[in-house]
Scaffold this motif. Structure first.
Motif, mmCIF file in Angstrom:
data_model
loop_
_atom_site.group_PDB
_atom_site.id
_atom_site.type_symbol
_atom_site.label_atom_id
_atom_site.label_comp_id
_atom_site.label_asym_id
_atom_site.label_seq_id
_atom_site.Cartn_x
_atom_site.Cartn_y
_atom_site.Cartn_z
ATOM 1 N N PHE A 153 0.948 -1.361 0.003
ATOM 2 C CA PHE A 153 0.102 -0.083 -0.057
ATOM 3 C C PHE A 153 0.826 1.224 -0.005
ATOM 4 O O PHE A 153 0.592 2.211 -0.754
ATOM 5 C CB PHE A 153 -0.888 0.050 1.248
ATOM 6 C CG PHE A 153 -1.702 1.208 1.355
ATOM 7 C CD1 PHE A 153 -2.839 1.554 0.811
ATOM 8 C CD2 PHE A 153 -1.218 2.156 2.455
ATOM 9 C CE1 PHE A 153 -3.549 2.737 0.946
ATOM 10 C CE2 PHE A 153 -1.797 3.370 2.421
ATOM 11 C CZ PHE A 153 -3.112 3.559 1.853
ATOM 12 N N GLY A 157 1.485 3.879 -2.996
ATOM 13 C CA GLY A 157 0.975 4.857 -2.725
ATOM 14 C C GLY A 157 1.952 6.184 -2.927
ATOM 15 O O GLY A 157 1.711 7.298 -3.548
ATOM 16 N N TYR B 150 -2.582 13.503 -1.259
ATOM 17 C CA TYR B 150 -2.835 12.595 -0.195
ATOM 18 C C TYR B 150 -4.062 11.513 -0.820
ATOM 19 O O TYR B 150 -3.835 10.192 -0.880
ATOM 20 C CB TYR B 150 -3.300 13.117 0.989
ATOM 21 C CG TYR B 150 -2.265 13.429 1.896
ATOM 22 C CD1 TYR B 150 -1.128 12.670 2.172
ATOM 23 C CD2 TYR B 150 -2.159 14.791 2.332
ATOM 24 C CE1 TYR B 150 -0.170 13.098 2.803
ATOM 25 C CE2 TYR B 150 -1.397 15.215 3.088
ATOM 26 C CZ TYR B 150 -0.239 14.402 3.385
ATOM 27 O OH TYR B 150 0.725 14.819 4.037
ATOM 28 N N PHE B 153 -2.049 9.126 -3.317
ATOM 29 C CA PHE B 153 -1.554 8.216 -2.402
ATOM 30 C C PHE B 153 -2.299 7.369 -1.997
ATOM 31 O O PHE B 153 -2.132 5.989 -2.386
ATOM 32 C CB PHE B 153 -0.770 8.973 -1.213
ATOM 33 C CG PHE B 153 -0.182 8.044 -0.135
ATOM 34 C CD1 PHE B 153 1.082 7.498 -0.179
ATOM 35 C CD2 PHE B 153 -1.255 7.623 0.827
ATOM 36 C CE1 PHE B 153 1.712 6.767 0.445
ATOM 37 C CE2 PHE B 153 -0.741 6.629 1.706
ATOM 38 C CZ PHE B 153 0.903 6.199 1.727
ATOM 39 N N ILE B 154 -3.224 7.428 -1.522
ATOM 40 C CA ILE B 154 -4.438 6.698 -1.018
ATOM 41 C C ILE B 154 -4.774 5.659 -2.013
ATOM 42 O O ILE B 154 -5.103 4.413 -1.873
ATOM 43 C CB ILE B 154 -5.653 7.079 -0.244
ATOM 44 C CG1 ILE B 154 -4.891 7.879 1.118
ATOM 45 C CG2 ILE B 154 -6.631 6.092 0.160
ATOM 46 C CD1 ILE B 154 -6.012 8.681 1.969
ATOM 47 N N GLY B 157 -2.483 3.513 -3.446
ATOM 48 C CA GLY B 157 -2.113 2.606 -2.444
ATOM 49 C C GLY B 157 -2.849 1.460 -2.243
ATOM 50 O O GLY B 157 -2.400 0.301 -2.158
ATOM 51 N N ILE B 158 -4.146 1.644 -2.368
ATOM 52 C CA ILE B 158 -5.101 0.632 -2.327
ATOM 53 C C ILE B 158 -4.818 -0.377 -3.351
ATOM 54 O O ILE B 158 -5.168 -1.720 -3.249
ATOM 55 C CB ILE B 158 -6.665 1.120 -2.359
ATOM 56 C CG1 ILE B 158 -6.915 1.812 -1.061
ATOM 57 C CG2 ILE B 158 -7.616 0.009 -2.580
ATOM 58 C CD1 ILE B 158 -8.268 2.529 -1.123
ATOM 59 N N MET B 161 -2.417 -2.673 -2.735
ATOM 60 C CA MET B 161 -2.578 -3.703 -1.940
ATOM 61 C C MET B 161 -3.395 -4.735 -2.377
ATOM 62 O O MET B 161 -3.236 -6.195 -2.424
ATOM 63 C CB MET B 161 -3.697 -3.247 -0.802
ATOM 64 C CG MET B 161 -3.840 -3.764 0.724
ATOM 65 S SD MET B 161 -4.843 -2.990 1.783
ATOM 66 C CE MET B 161 -3.609 -2.680 3.157
ATOM 67 N N LEU B 180 -8.789 -4.961 5.804
ATOM 68 C CA LEU B 180 -7.267 -4.318 5.896
ATOM 69 C C LEU B 180 -7.694 -2.828 5.110
ATOM 70 O O LEU B 180 -7.227 -2.071 5.421
ATOM 71 C CB LEU B 180 -6.227 -4.912 5.026
ATOM 72 C CG LEU B 180 -5.790 -6.314 5.975
ATOM 73 C CD1 LEU B 180 -4.967 -7.181 4.797
ATOM 74 C CD2 LEU B 180 -5.069 -5.826 7.123
ATOM 75 N N GLN B 183 -9.257 -0.608 7.186
ATOM 76 C CA GLN B 183 -8.089 -0.147 8.166
ATOM 77 C C GLN B 183 -7.390 1.157 7.688
ATOM 78 O O GLN B 183 -7.189 1.968 8.322
ATOM 79 C CB GLN B 183 -7.727 -1.161 8.877
ATOM 80 C CG GLN B 183 -7.122 -1.007 10.433
ATOM 81 C CD GLN B 183 -6.429 -2.306 10.570
ATOM 82 O OE1 GLN B 183 -5.518 -2.880 9.933
ATOM 83 N NE2 GLN B 183 -6.480 -2.508 11.807
ATOM 84 N N ILE B 184 -7.002 0.689 6.624
ATOM 85 C CA ILE B 184 -5.875 1.555 5.855
ATOM 86 C C ILE B 184 -6.627 3.088 5.693
ATOM 87 O O ILE B 184 -6.007 4.012 5.472
ATOM 88 C CB ILE B 184 -5.305 1.049 4.785
ATOM 89 C CG1 ILE B 184 -3.951 1.745 4.555
ATOM 90 C CG2 ILE B 184 -6.153 1.167 3.357
ATOM 91 C CD1 ILE B 184 -2.855 0.993 5.371
ATOM 92 N N TYR B 187 -7.151 4.776 8.991
ATOM 93 C CA TYR B 187 -5.931 5.562 9.176
ATOM 94 C C TYR B 187 -5.541 6.467 8.393
ATOM 95 O O TYR B 187 -4.832 7.589 8.724
ATOM 96 C CB TYR B 187 -4.591 4.398 9.225
ATOM 97 C CG TYR B 187 -4.727 3.707 10.431
ATOM 98 C CD1 TYR B 187 -3.835 4.142 11.375
ATOM 99 C CD2 TYR B 187 -5.136 2.318 10.637
ATOM 100 C CE1 TYR B 187 -3.557 3.359 12.800
ATOM 101 C CE2 TYR B 187 -4.948 1.847 11.928
ATOM 102 C CZ TYR B 187 -4.239 2.250 13.072
ATOM 103 O OH TYR B 187 -4.281 1.448 14.078
ATOM 104 N N SER B 188 -5.364 6.415 7.176
ATOM 105 C CA SER B 188 -4.825 7.182 6.170
ATOM 106 C C SER B 188 -5.592 8.674 6.183
ATOM 107 O O SER B 188 -4.908 9.638 6.076
ATOM 108 C CB SER B 188 -4.820 6.790 4.862
ATOM 109 O OG SER B 188 -4.110 5.656 4.562
ATOM 110 N N ALA B 190 -6.542 10.175 8.247
ATOM 111 C CA ALA B 190 -6.230 11.129 9.518
ATOM 112 C C ALA B 190 -5.072 12.172 8.804
ATOM 113 O O ALA B 190 -4.984 13.261 9.262
ATOM 114 C CB ALA B 190 -5.302 10.277 10.712
ATOM 115 N N VAL B 191 -4.275 11.979 7.748
ATOM 116 C CA VAL B 191 -3.641 12.901 7.067
ATOM 117 C C VAL B 191 -4.242 14.035 6.420
ATOM 118 O O VAL B 191 -3.625 14.809 6.297
ATOM 119 C CB VAL B 191 -2.560 12.337 6.129
ATOM 120 C CG1 VAL B 191 -1.644 11.348 6.779
ATOM 121 C CG2 VAL B 191 -3.255 11.814 4.844
#
Lengths: 193, 193
Positions: A153, A157, B150, B153-154, B157-158, B161, B180, B183-184, B187-188, B190-191
């Motif tokens: 990830f 990312g 971001y 990125f996310i 990133g997915i 994964m 997962l 969860q990611i 968490y992510s 948050a940025v």
DNA sequence: GCAATAATCAACATTATGTTTATTATTATC
DNA sequence: GATAATAATAAACATAATGTTGATTATTGC
């Protein structure tokens, strides 16, 4: 990796061919670019191409590998200098970001390339190989399947972010991107166990 | 999107050609696959290919779009059912993960494809378009350049994964991946600001 | 200056592409 | 079940790219 001293004619020819290909990739899709296109643009004989490369995918591959080798070398240099245990930043990021900025045109066409070999794959792998050990040691993280997923990830990312950076005109400064990447790495590592 | 009733012969031919291509992509790189390869494998006349597709990139493109359309439809169905304001999970994820699991062979060869059009790009875009609004509303987030980075990125990133998921044999269950990813995403986000 | 070799030029066989035309086989529909 | 419509086949064709070869010219390193 390369011969230290290639004949000047060879250096000139390779440079001309690579520049021609980079130009053409800005104009049309890679899959539609022929050897003839490249040599005509470079103003070289078609046969000359085959003295150095087997086909269009071969020359593209070599361009990609050069870029990634340069980045790898920056990382290696940085590894020697840095004491990994104390700092929380990655000093190699700044020179890498500057290098990408300096070579934005070629990096952009490689990363956006629709029909070619796997620049993004290789780039992700480079980040994966170089970062996973550092992060694991820093955050005292184990080799679980779960963490492998998270590394996949994070590493892809980061490339997504770099891709966005290259696409956004005018491009942000290298410092800004370094800041964002470091921030995202810090936040993301929270998911690791 | 498709004609509701295509001639049975056409349906059969298209299916044979698509299966033949998928098979061949498991055996060699897409760039090395010719129209002749596909029709021979499908045991069809080469001319028949051109009755339905313009070239190898065209048929690949259509296979990609079908997969992504199916995923998009799942999202759309989910959108109607769900009240976005209260829940923190994304109900569409489970059917999507199950769909990818069911079509793992084809998804794997599309996502790992080294020389072709842009499945990953299109997939990222699908996630981007469908998720950015939801996340922005949920977390009360603004449209800043920083947040765009971001999101890039996310979203990529997915895909990193999912790619890892498809590569890891035996594959984890859809439920594990959904967990997962959620969860990611939590968490992510948050940025984001 | 000279031997080595890179680049050029022209020619060639091979292969894939994309199209066309006539013929055969299958389909939908009545 | 007969029939009109049309999909698939087969063979042929022009075009273009590929990859290679051999002879010739130009440039290079020493």
């Amino acid at each position: 990796m390369e011969n230290i001293k290639e004949d000047r004619r060879i250096r000139r020819t390779k440079k001309l061919l690579k520049h021609a290909l980079a130009q053409l990739m800005d104009e049309k899709e890679f899959k539609d670019i022929t050897v003839k296109d490249i040599t005509e643009r470079a103003d070289l004989n078609r046969g000359t191409f085959y003295l150095h490369y087997t086909d269009t995918y071969d020359i593209l591959n070599k361009i990609e590998n050069e870029i990634l080798e340069n980045i790898q070398n920056m990382i290696n240099q940085d590894m020697e200098k840095t004491d990994m245990t104390d700092s929380d930043s990655v000093p190699a990021l700044k020179p890498i970001a500057e290098y990408i900025m300096d070579n934005a045109d070629i990096c952009r066409c490689l990363i956006n390339n629709k029909a070619s070999v796997d620049f993004i794959d290789k780039f992700q792998n480079l980040i994966y190989v170089n970062c996973s050990d550092i992060i694991k040691r820093r955050h005292n993280v184990k080799n679980t399947t779960r963490n492998e997923y998270y590394f996949s990830f994070i590493t892809l990312g980061i490339i997504g972010m770099v891709k966005k950076w290259l696409e956004t005109q005018p491009m942000a400064s290298p410092d800004e991107i370094v800041f964002l990447v470091e921030q995202i790495m810090t936040y993301s590592s929270a998911v690791l166990k």
